[in-house]
Structure formats: C-alpha cells, structure tokens
Enzyme design. Sequence first.
Site, mmCIF file in Angstrom:
data_model
loop_
_atom_site.group_PDB
_atom_site.id
_atom_site.type_symbol
_atom_site.label_atom_id
_atom_site.label_comp_id
_atom_site.label_asym_id
_atom_site.label_seq_id
_atom_site.Cartn_x
_atom_site.Cartn_y
_atom_site.Cartn_z
ATOM 1 N N ASP A 9 9.071 -19.330 28.199
ATOM 2 C CA ASP A 9 9.791 -20.519 27.581
ATOM 3 C C ASP A 9 8.640 -21.798 27.521
ATOM 4 O O ASP A 9 7.688 -21.630 28.283
ATOM 5 C CB ASP A 9 11.028 -21.137 28.752
ATOM 6 C CG ASP A 9 11.753 -22.318 28.040
ATOM 7 O OD1 ASP A 9 12.101 -22.392 26.745
ATOM 8 O OD2 ASP A 9 11.925 -23.350 28.675
ATOM 9 N N SER A 10 9.189 -22.849 26.602
ATOM 10 C CA SER A 10 8.327 -24.082 26.789
ATOM 11 C C SER A 10 8.405 -24.653 27.878
ATOM 12 O O SER A 10 7.615 -25.629 28.136
ATOM 13 C CB SER A 10 8.974 -24.808 25.422
ATOM 14 O OG SER A 10 10.106 -25.161 25.610
ATOM 15 N N TYR A 41 8.217 -27.976 22.664
ATOM 16 C CA TYR A 41 7.937 -27.431 21.310
ATOM 17 C C TYR A 41 8.413 -27.803 20.147
ATOM 18 O O TYR A 41 8.065 -27.456 19.138
ATOM 19 C CB TYR A 41 7.905 -25.653 21.529
ATOM 20 C CG TYR A 41 7.097 -24.968 22.665
ATOM 21 C CD1 TYR A 41 5.995 -25.633 23.343
ATOM 22 C CD2 TYR A 41 7.114 -23.630 22.490
ATOM 23 C CE1 TYR A 41 5.179 -24.992 24.148
ATOM 24 C CE2 TYR A 41 6.106 -22.822 23.310
ATOM 25 C CZ TYR A 41 5.325 -23.474 24.258
ATOM 26 O OH TYR A 41 4.350 -22.773 24.886
ATOM 27 N N GLY A 42 9.939 -28.090 20.549
ATOM 28 C CA GLY A 42 10.824 -28.260 19.475
ATOM 29 C C GLY A 42 10.152 -29.354 18.399
ATOM 30 O O GLY A 42 10.610 -29.427 17.187
ATOM 31 N N CYS A 72 13.100 -19.198 24.887
ATOM 32 C CA CYS A 72 13.081 -20.365 24.147
ATOM 33 C C CYS A 72 13.518 -20.294 22.730
ATOM 34 O O CYS A 72 12.986 -19.147 21.906
ATOM 35 C CB CYS A 72 11.859 -20.907 24.169
ATOM 36 S SG CYS A 72 11.102 -22.425 23.101
ATOM 37 N N THR A 74 13.045 -22.179 19.926
ATOM 38 C CA THR A 74 12.063 -22.664 19.050
ATOM 39 C C THR A 74 10.822 -21.577 18.998
ATOM 40 O O THR A 74 10.516 -21.137 17.914
ATOM 41 C CB THR A 74 11.347 -24.134 19.524
ATOM 42 O OG1 THR A 74 12.456 -25.017 19.547
ATOM 43 C CG2 THR A 74 10.193 -24.533 18.537
ATOM 44 N N GLU A 151 16.118 -34.100 29.640
ATOM 45 C CA GLU A 151 14.795 -34.154 30.643
ATOM 46 C C GLU A 151 14.805 -35.561 31.291
ATOM 47 O O GLU A 151 14.182 -35.438 32.193
ATOM 48 C CB GLU A 151 13.695 -33.684 29.742
ATOM 49 C CG GLU A 151 13.831 -32.496 29.027
ATOM 50 C CD GLU A 151 12.267 -31.935 28.811
ATOM 51 O OE1 GLU A 151 11.449 -32.702 28.689
ATOM 52 O OE2 GLU A 151 12.162 -30.525 28.775
ATOM 53 N N CYS A 183 19.559 -24.113 21.439
ATOM 54 C CA CYS A 183 18.323 -24.647 22.288
ATOM 55 C C CYS A 183 18.750 -24.445 23.688
ATOM 56 O O CYS A 183 20.049 -24.710 24.087
ATOM 57 C CB CYS A 183 18.341 -26.045 21.857
ATOM 58 S SG CYS A 183 17.093 -27.028 22.863
ATOM 59 N N HIS A 185 18.321 -26.307 26.253
ATOM 60 C CA HIS A 185 18.813 -27.545 26.537
ATOM 61 C C HIS A 185 20.138 -28.090 26.718
ATOM 62 O O HIS A 185 20.810 -28.780 27.205
ATOM 63 C CB HIS A 185 17.907 -28.866 26.559
ATOM 64 C CG HIS A 185 16.536 -28.524 27.330
ATOM 65 N ND1 HIS A 185 15.764 -27.607 27.154
ATOM 66 C CD2 HIS A 185 15.687 -29.516 27.825
ATOM 67 C CE1 HIS A 185 14.680 -27.864 27.699
ATOM 68 N NE2 HIS A 185 14.625 -29.154 28.189
HETATM 69 N N1 I24 Z 1 15.742 -30.780 32.814
HETATM 70 C C1 I24 Z 1 14.970 -30.091 32.211
HETATM 71 N N2 I24 Z 1 13.627 -30.679 32.118
HETATM 72 C C2 I24 Z 1 13.202 -31.637 32.613
HETATM 73 C C3 I24 Z 1 15.550 -31.869 33.512
HETATM 74 C C4 I24 Z 1 14.130 -32.127 33.480
HETATM 75 N N3 I24 Z 1 14.320 -33.280 34.506
HETATM 76 C C5 I24 Z 1 15.504 -33.365 35.225
HETATM 77 N N4 I24 Z 1 16.303 -32.317 34.436
HETATM 78 N N5 I24 Z 1 12.092 -32.125 32.770
HETATM 79 O O1 I24 Z 1 15.171 -29.270 31.260
HETATM 80 C C6 I24 Z 1 10.883 -31.300 31.845
HETATM 81 C C7 I24 Z 1 9.515 -31.627 32.231
HETATM 82 N N6 I24 Z 1 9.437 -31.557 33.572
HETATM 83 C C8 I24 Z 1 9.719 -30.060 34.034
HETATM 84 C C9 I24 Z 1 9.409 -29.648 35.464
HETATM 85 O O2 I24 Z 1 7.946 -29.758 35.611
HETATM 86 C C10 I24 Z 1 7.332 -31.276 35.302
HETATM 87 C C11 I24 Z 1 7.792 -31.600 33.798
HETATM 88 C C12 I24 Z 1 16.537 -28.545 31.321
HETATM 89 C C13 I24 Z 1 16.747 -27.662 32.503
HETATM 90 C C14 I24 Z 1 17.806 -26.477 32.280
HETATM 91 C C15 I24 Z 1 17.684 -25.615 33.410
HETATM 92 C C16 I24 Z 1 17.715 -32.401 34.587
HETATM 93 C C17 I24 Z 1 17.985 -31.026 35.436
HETATM 94 C C18 I24 Z 1 17.676 -31.049 36.750
HETATM 95 C C19 I24 Z 1 18.272 -29.930 37.416
HETATM 96 C C20 I24 Z 1 18.750 -28.758 36.819
HETATM 97 C C21 I24 Z 1 19.043 -28.938 35.660
HETATM 98 C C22 I24 Z 1 18.538 -30.023 34.741
HETATM 99 F F1 I24 Z 1 17.155 -32.014 37.517
HETATM 100 F F2 I24 Z 1 19.067 -30.288 33.567
HETATM 101 N N1 DGL Z 2 13.026 -24.388 25.008
HETATM 102 C C1 DGL Z 2 13.235 -25.150 23.786
HETATM 103 C C2 DGL Z 2 14.469 -24.605 22.829
HETATM 104 O O1 DGL Z 2 15.133 -23.778 23.310
HETATM 105 C C3 DGL Z 2 13.774 -26.572 23.772
HETATM 106 C C4 DGL Z 2 12.617 -27.395 24.494
HETATM 107 C C5 DGL Z 2 11.369 -27.770 23.644
HETATM 108 O O2 DGL Z 2 11.674 -28.373 22.645
HETATM 109 O O3 DGL Z 2 10.489 -27.210 23.991
HETATM 110 O O4 DGL Z 2 14.322 -24.654 21.641
#
Ligand code: I24
Ligand code: DGL
Length: 265
Positions: A9-10, A41-42, A72, A74, A151, A183, A185
Amino acid sequence: MVRPIGVIDSGVGGLTVVKEMLIHLPNESLIYIGDDKRCPYGSRSAEEVLKFTIEMAEALSEMDIKMLVIACNTATAIALEEIRQRFNFPVVGVIVPGARAAVATSKTQKIAVLGTTRTIKSSAYQNEIIKQSPYAMVYPLDCPEFVPLVEKGQYKSREAGVVVENRLSKLNGENFDIAILGCTHYPLLEAHIKKSLPPDVQIISSAVETVRDVEMVLTEHNIVNKGLLRQAPVFYTTGPQAAFKAIVCDWLEMENPDIRSLMLS
Ligand code: I24
Ligand code: DGL
C-alpha cells in the site's frame, strides 16, 4: 516455513485490508509494505505510482511471497496489469472485487464510485464496472480532501462531516443505489458518507470484498496453508517507524507488532 502473502500500500491505509485478512485467513502469514515516505499516491502522476508500486512488488518478490495483494486503490488502478506481467505469483487488486460486489448488489446498475484523483482519472473502476455490466451507469467522483482529513486524525469530527457532505453534494440529482468506497481511507469516513447520501444508497467497501478474492486465488492455485500455524505478520515501512507502529497497534489491536524499515530507491 509458511510462505507469506505479500500486501502493499502507499502507506497505512492498506491495513483496512490486512484487518480483514487476519480475521478471515487465520492460517496465512503476511508481509506488509507501506510506502509511508511517499504517501499519498492519490495526488501523484501515473508514472510515479507505477514506479513505486513496482518497487514494492520487487522487494516482496525477493522475500519469496506466494501471492500479492495490492491493497491500495490508486496503485491497483495504475499498476495491476503491469505487475501481473512482471511477476510469476498471482496478484489480487482491490478494484475488481469492489466492482463485482457493486454490480452484484445494485438493483438499478447505477453505481457511484468515490476515489482519489488518480484513481478516478484512470477510469479503472468505471471500465471494470462496464466490463462486468455493459449497461451500467457509473457516477465517478474524486474526493481529494478525504485522505488528508483521515490522516489528520479528524475523521470523526463534525468538520469532517461538512467536508464530506460538500463533496458528495456533487452527486445530487444522480439516481444511484450503490456507492463504492474506492480508497483505503474512506471506510473511516463511512458514517459521514452514509449520512450525506440518500438513505436507500448502499455502501460497498473494496477492502472487505478483496479478502473473498484472496481466498479464491489461494484455492485456485492450491496454495492455501493448511498445516502449520502462521508466523506473526511483519510490517515494513519506508517512513518513520514510531508513527507507523502507533497506527498498526491502534488499528489492528496489536500490542507489539513486528515493525521494520525498508529503503526503496
Ligand atoms: N490514518 C491514516 N494515516 C495517517 C491516520 C494517520 N494518522 C492518524 N490517522 N497518517 O490512514 C499517515 C502518515 N503517517 C502514517 C504513519 O507513519 C508516518 C506517516 C488511515 C489508516 C487506516 C487504517 C488516524 C487513524 C489512527 C489509527 C487508526 C486508524 C486511523 F490514528 F485512521
Ligand atoms: N491508499 C490510497 C488508495 O487507496 C489512498 C492514500 C493515497 O492517496 O496514497 O487510493
């Protein structure tokens, strides 16, 4: 040694697919790569998404996986066919399963697809739905605000509800009965999405549907792990480990997951 299933995954979004796999495939070992460093990536070009996805598949190929899941949307939209041609192991993406479930469930064959800009621009969902159901009507909608919203950790907030409602209002007047969450997320925004759509619209999550395809492919290729107990899943990230670990622990309810670092070119 149980040969593992590779999942790419991305970033961390593919953990939504991993969660389903851990529940429904209790005998299988998993290796996950999240390309956190280059996520999202999106909003990237097709060339970048293709290159990055090949790099992840290459890394897993060297770890002797028995099959690959592109978790992913994308990456699936851009790279599925190319990855299939380059590698010998079977490859499952998230788009065919989502499209199949939508076509099977829809009474009207009017189907909305929500996804990242790159996924929607690729027309991968649109093409797959029409391939499976030639008279279907597809309503694609790119939702560029949704990934950053999740995120930022604000996906439960009232503000998130407003953003979702505004975006989905672009579908007002269209008469679909299914909305595909195209997607990784978007399942986290499902409550807001449901509220913003007419009550008779059913939501389909590609993550859940994909596990059925993984099961089918394992059976078809006779590579189901029947005997030995599985190893604990291993998670590689190209980004910082601590933040990645926190999300793995939270989302998969694991105490001490095996998190490792991976360098991609
Ligand atoms: N959810 C995602 N990506 C993140 C996040 C999040 N931060 C909080 N939550 N960050 O994706 C992306 C960038 N990071 C990732 C980790 O390493 C450094 C950079 C959705 C995940 C779906 C499983 C909210 C959050 C969370 C716990 C579980 C789920 C969730 F904190 F959405
Ligand atoms: N994992 C990507 C998707 O399902 C979402 C996050 C991204 O844009 O990289 O399209």
